[in-house]
Design a protein around this motif. Sequence first.
Motif, PDB file in Angstrom:
ATOM      1  N   GLU A  58       0.987  -1.119  -0.017  1.00  0.00           N
ATOM      2  CA  GLU A  58      -0.167   0.058   0.028  1.00  0.00           C
ATOM      3  C   GLU A  58       0.957   1.388  -0.107  1.00  0.00           C
ATOM      4  O   GLU A  58       0.497   2.141  -0.665  1.00  0.00           O
ATOM      5  CB  GLU A  58      -0.907  -0.059   1.203  1.00  0.00           C
ATOM      6  CG  GLU A  58      -0.202   0.219   2.561  1.00  0.00           C
ATOM      7  CD  GLU A  58      -0.727  -0.545   3.824  1.00  0.00           C
ATOM      8  OE1 GLU A  58      -0.796  -1.999   3.609  1.00  0.00           O
ATOM      9  OE2 GLU A  58      -1.207  -0.051   4.763  1.00  0.00           O
ATOM     10  N   ALA A  62       0.999   4.050  -2.897  1.00  0.00           N
ATOM     11  CA  ALA A  62       0.842   5.559  -2.848  1.00  0.00           C
ATOM     12  C   ALA A  62       1.954   6.288  -3.496  1.00  0.00           C
ATOM     13  O   ALA A  62       1.808   7.277  -4.185  1.00  0.00           O
ATOM     14  CB  ALA A  62       0.747   5.742  -1.272  1.00  0.00           C
ATOM     15  N   HIS A  66       2.387   9.155  -6.435  1.00  0.00           N
ATOM     16  CA  HIS A  66       3.340  10.393  -6.483  1.00  0.00           C
ATOM     17  C   HIS A  66       4.106  10.791  -7.277  1.00  0.00           C
ATOM     18  O   HIS A  66       4.397  11.829  -7.670  1.00  0.00           O
ATOM     19  CB  HIS A  66       3.505  10.323  -4.691  1.00  0.00           C
ATOM     20  CG  HIS A  66       4.399  11.551  -4.387  1.00  0.00           C
ATOM     21  ND1 HIS A  66       3.798  12.729  -3.894  1.00  0.00           N
ATOM     22  CD2 HIS A  66       5.602  11.830  -4.106  1.00  0.00           C
ATOM     23  CE1 HIS A  66       4.539  13.764  -3.707  1.00  0.00           C
ATOM     24  NE2 HIS A  66       5.843  13.226  -3.852  1.00  0.00           N
ATOM     25  N   GLY A 265       0.489   7.245   2.287  1.00  0.00           N
ATOM     26  CA  GLY A 265      -0.393   7.838   1.368  1.00  0.00           C
ATOM     27  C   GLY A 265      -0.748   9.156   1.838  1.00  0.00           C
ATOM     28  O   GLY A 265      -0.704  10.383   1.391  1.00  0.00           O
TER      29      GLY A 265
END
Length: 381
Positions: A58, A62, A66, A265
């Motif tokens: 995860e 994220a 980005h 995130g």
Amino acid sequence: MMPNSYSVSLDRLPSTDRVDLTETNPSRCGFAYPQELTRILAGPGILDYRPDPRGLLEARRALARHLTVSGKVVEPEDILLTAGTSEGYSHIFRLMADPGQAVHYPMPGYPLIEYLVRLDSLRAVPYRLRGEVGWPIDRGRFEASLSRDSRVLVDIRPHNPTGTWQDPSTTAWMLERCAEHDMAFVSDEVFLDYSYDLPPEPIRDPRVLSFRLGGLSKTMGLPGWKLSWIVMEGPEDVLAEARERLEFVADAYLSVGTPVQTALGEILAFAPIIRSMVLERVKGNRKSLENSAIIGLGWRVWQAQGGWMALIEAPPGDDHDEGIAEMLLERASLAVHPGSLYGLDPGRFLVISLLPPPEIFRMGLERLAETLGSIRRTGAP
Ligand SMILES: Cc1ncc(COP(=O)(O)O)c(C=O)c1O
């Protein structure tokens, strides 16, 4: 390692009246970080430990979102998380080279790289950047330093402390040398978010195994949160092996904390705020420096394309950087770095941080001009 006379004088100085223009730790520079950031690490799930040597999926997803910019997609499987950019370097060195093999890195430059190379028992081979506008690589000397043992070429964009990067044709030339000599290319991009105008072109050469480095220490101004990343690229077969072997190296340490990964995130959502806050500070201080009284004394502020540092150069005859830095400390309680610390031509440069709060920075500039002016008049050091 022995402390030099400058660091001894610095340690002796009472911190109350000291103005420190060497401070590059953003958490000590009076920035108003968004309050929400302090609550992020207290989210649900921080007690849960799910070790993953590459970093939690995860978190990598994220980060991939980005880092994906138009025309350059980053995939989570090409990311490996580390506890700091220094650790990222070390993982790559262990992946790429055996003891005694060579890592080529830019000089002048931040002294850290040489230590990292040597700590991994590799051979540190600096390549010279020429002291002219843009700090171009000295191609002839670089080529002459290549050998069968050359394994890694490090480039820093924007470079620390010059704040410049190689132009696209020179970068292509460096990648060509990597392809020719079977070297990996490391692009240290920790200061990329602090490009003053457009950032440099992303590196691109499908033949070369490359590693881009970045981290929260600069992107979020949070060096204490200890999360950085490596983004890998290259020919698919070489890349597949690199992924697997890097994962093996990282698995031996599992060094990145879970809370910061779980929250990555949410943390990165604040990156634009941090970036504009820090950029505004850096650009404002640079302007103050360019308008300061040291210019009237014949000092030159070197142009830069990004980063947190500024180089100032003494007029002919005033050069003696360590003597000047020590005198600034003794007479004006002002800390600046002598350029020789970064391998800049001995004697000509001082290096200052653009991060301190503007009022402190301007006070530093006043002390700088006053003391440099008096050095001029008396002829010391
Ligand atoms: C060019 C460069 N690379 C890497 C680092 C280390 O970064 P980190 O704090 O993420 O280990 C620094 C530290 O200032 C740096 O200047």
